[in-house]
Design a protein around this motif. Structure first.
Motif, PDB file in Angstrom:
ATOM      1  N   TYR A   1       0.798  -1.233   0.000  1.00 43.41           N
ATOM      2  CA  TYR A   1       0.000   0.000   0.000  1.00 43.41           C
ATOM      3  C   TYR A   1       0.830   1.283   0.000  1.00 43.41           C
ATOM      4  CZ  TYR A   1      -2.760  -3.778   1.886  1.00 43.41           C
ATOM      5  OH  TYR A   1      -3.342  -5.001   2.077  1.00 43.41           O
TER       6      TYR A   1
ATOM      7  N   LYS B   1      -9.628   7.549  -4.210  1.00 40.77           N
ATOM      8  CA  LYS B   1      -9.158   6.166  -4.329  1.00 40.77           C
ATOM      9  C   LYS B   1      -8.017   5.819  -3.375  1.00 40.77           C
ATOM     10  CE  LYS B   1     -12.258   5.434  -7.341  1.00 40.77           C
ATOM     11  NZ  LYS B   1     -13.479   4.806  -6.916  1.00 40.77           N
TER      12      LYS B   1
ATOM     13  N   ARG C   1      -6.409   4.582   0.215  1.00 38.51           N
ATOM     14  CA  ARG C   1      -6.829   3.444   1.017  1.00 38.51           C
ATOM     15  C   ARG C   1      -6.547   3.638   2.508  1.00 38.51           C
ATOM     16  NH1 ARG C   1      -4.272  -1.203  -2.725  1.00 38.51           N
ATOM     17  NH2 ARG C   1      -2.621   0.338  -2.837  1.00 38.51           N
TER      18      ARG C   1
ATOM     19  N   SER D   1     -15.531   2.678   1.554  1.00 35.83           N
ATOM     20  CA  SER D   1     -15.984   1.466   0.867  1.00 35.83           C
ATOM     21  C   SER D   1     -15.008   0.330   1.133  1.00 35.83           C
ATOM     22  CB  SER D   1     -16.047   1.698  -0.650  1.00 35.83           C
ATOM     23  OG  SER D   1     -16.985   2.687  -0.959  1.00 35.83           O
ATOM     24  N   ARG D   2     -15.542  -0.882   1.238  1.00 37.04           N
ATOM     25  CA  ARG D   2     -14.682  -2.056   1.429  1.00 37.04           C
ATOM     26  C   ARG D   2     -13.825  -2.278   0.180  1.00 37.04           C
ATOM     27  NH1 ARG D   2     -17.256  -5.928   5.414  1.00 37.04           N
ATOM     28  NH2 ARG D   2     -19.265  -4.993   5.912  1.00 37.04           N
ATOM     29  N   ALA D   3     -12.577  -2.694   0.429  1.00 39.49           N
ATOM     30  CA  ALA D   3     -11.666  -2.955  -0.686  1.00 39.49           C
ATOM     31  C   ALA D   3     -10.863  -4.234  -0.500  1.00 39.49           C
ATOM     32  CB  ALA D   3     -10.720  -1.762  -0.863  1.00 39.49           C
ATOM     33  N   GLY D   4     -11.177  -5.017   0.528  1.00 40.44           N
ATOM     34  CA  GLY D   4     -10.474  -6.280   0.717  1.00 40.44           C
ATOM     35  C   GLY D   4     -10.229  -6.583   2.171  1.00 40.44           C
TER      36      GLY D   4
ATOM     37  N   PHE E   1     -10.107  -0.355   3.196  1.00 45.25           N
ATOM     38  CA  PHE E   1     -11.136   0.539   2.688  1.00 45.25           C
ATOM     39  C   PHE E   1     -10.549   1.454   1.631  1.00 45.25           C
ATOM     40  CE2 PHE E   1     -12.344  -0.228   7.130  1.00 45.25           C
ATOM     41  CZ  PHE E   1     -13.669  -0.582   7.002  1.00 45.25           C
ATOM     42  N   THR E   2     -11.424   1.987   0.774  1.00 50.57           N
ATOM     43  CA  THR E   2     -11.045   3.074  -0.121  1.00 50.57           C
ATOM     44  C   THR E   2     -12.017   4.224   0.110  1.00 50.57           C
ATOM     45  OG1 THR E   2     -12.444   2.292  -1.925  1.00 50.57           O
ATOM     46  CG2 THR E   2     -10.141   1.591  -1.957  1.00 50.57           C
TER      47      THR E   2
ATOM     48  N   ARG F   1     -14.628   6.954  -1.196  1.00 50.67           N
ATOM     49  CA  ARG F   1     -15.664   6.876  -2.240  1.00 50.67           C
ATOM     50  C   ARG F   1     -15.532   8.006  -3.245  1.00 50.67           C
ATOM     51  NH1 ARG F   1     -20.823   5.426   1.477  1.00 50.67           N
ATOM     52  NH2 ARG F   1     -20.103   3.371   2.130  1.00 50.67           N
TER      53      ARG F   1
END
Length: 183
Positions: free
Chosen positions: A32, A134, A136, A164-167, A179-180, A182
């Motif tokens: 990341y 975008k 994280r 938002s969930r990202a993994g 998360f990312t 939105r």
């Protein structure tokens, strides 16, 4: 940004060389954190992850290290100086309900600290407002200390705050959520 706060000296019990065998900060963060990024470390303590992030962002990057305890930040500054990365780290002493960091960042880390935050949704809103489009946020909580249902509530607070969930990256002994923003 704290409800219950561990004493500053307690950080030495879990911020040591043995912990690197379980939580290697460079390995956890490398997917990341990249060269020249600006990153945010919340509840940074004495710098276990902040110093690793400073190495990963390189001389063109920057780490904003936030903690509610001035003594933690004082120790972090000394450790960063010893590691040769003090010029890349800016420390911010936050308030009980105020993150104190306003700068836009490419990545944020909340590692083993959100369970101490009294109003998680406010905390996540403040994090979300700092994330570039975008960008994280990696959230990790210790499963030995935080129940699965409490972690689910924490994730819900982050979603309500606009993330938002990202993994779900794997981190030993941890519940995690990536998360990312939105935006």
């Amino acid at each position: 940004m704290a409800g219950h706060v561990c004493p500053w000296w307690y950080a030495y019990t879990f911020d040591n060389a043995l912990r690197r065998l379980v939580h290697d900060p460079e390995k956890i963060l490398a997917p990341y954190v990249k060269e020249a990024m600006t990153v945010l470390g919340t509840g940074c303590g004495v710098g276990f992850f902040s110093i690793a992030m400073a190495k990963l962002v390189g001389s063109g990057g920057r780490v904003i290290a936030v903690d509610v305890q001035p003594q933690m930040l004082k120790v972090l500054k000394k450790r960063a100086e010893k590691a040769g990365v003090s010029g890349r780290i800016t420390t911010v002493c936050c308030g009980q309900n105020e993150l104190g960091a306003k700068e836009k960042v490419d990545f944020a880390l909340a590692f083993y600290m959100v369970h101490e935050v009294p109003d998680k949704e406010v905390f996540f809103r403040q994090i979300a407002s700092c994330l570039k489009p975008k960008a994280r946020l990696l959230l990790a909580e210790p499963w030995i200390h935080v129940s699965r249902s409490a972690f689910k509530q924490t994730v819900e607070a982050a979603l309500e705050a606009g993330l938002s969930r990202a993994g779900n990256p794997g981190v030993r002994f941890s519940y995690t959520q990536l998360f990312t923003s939105r935006k």
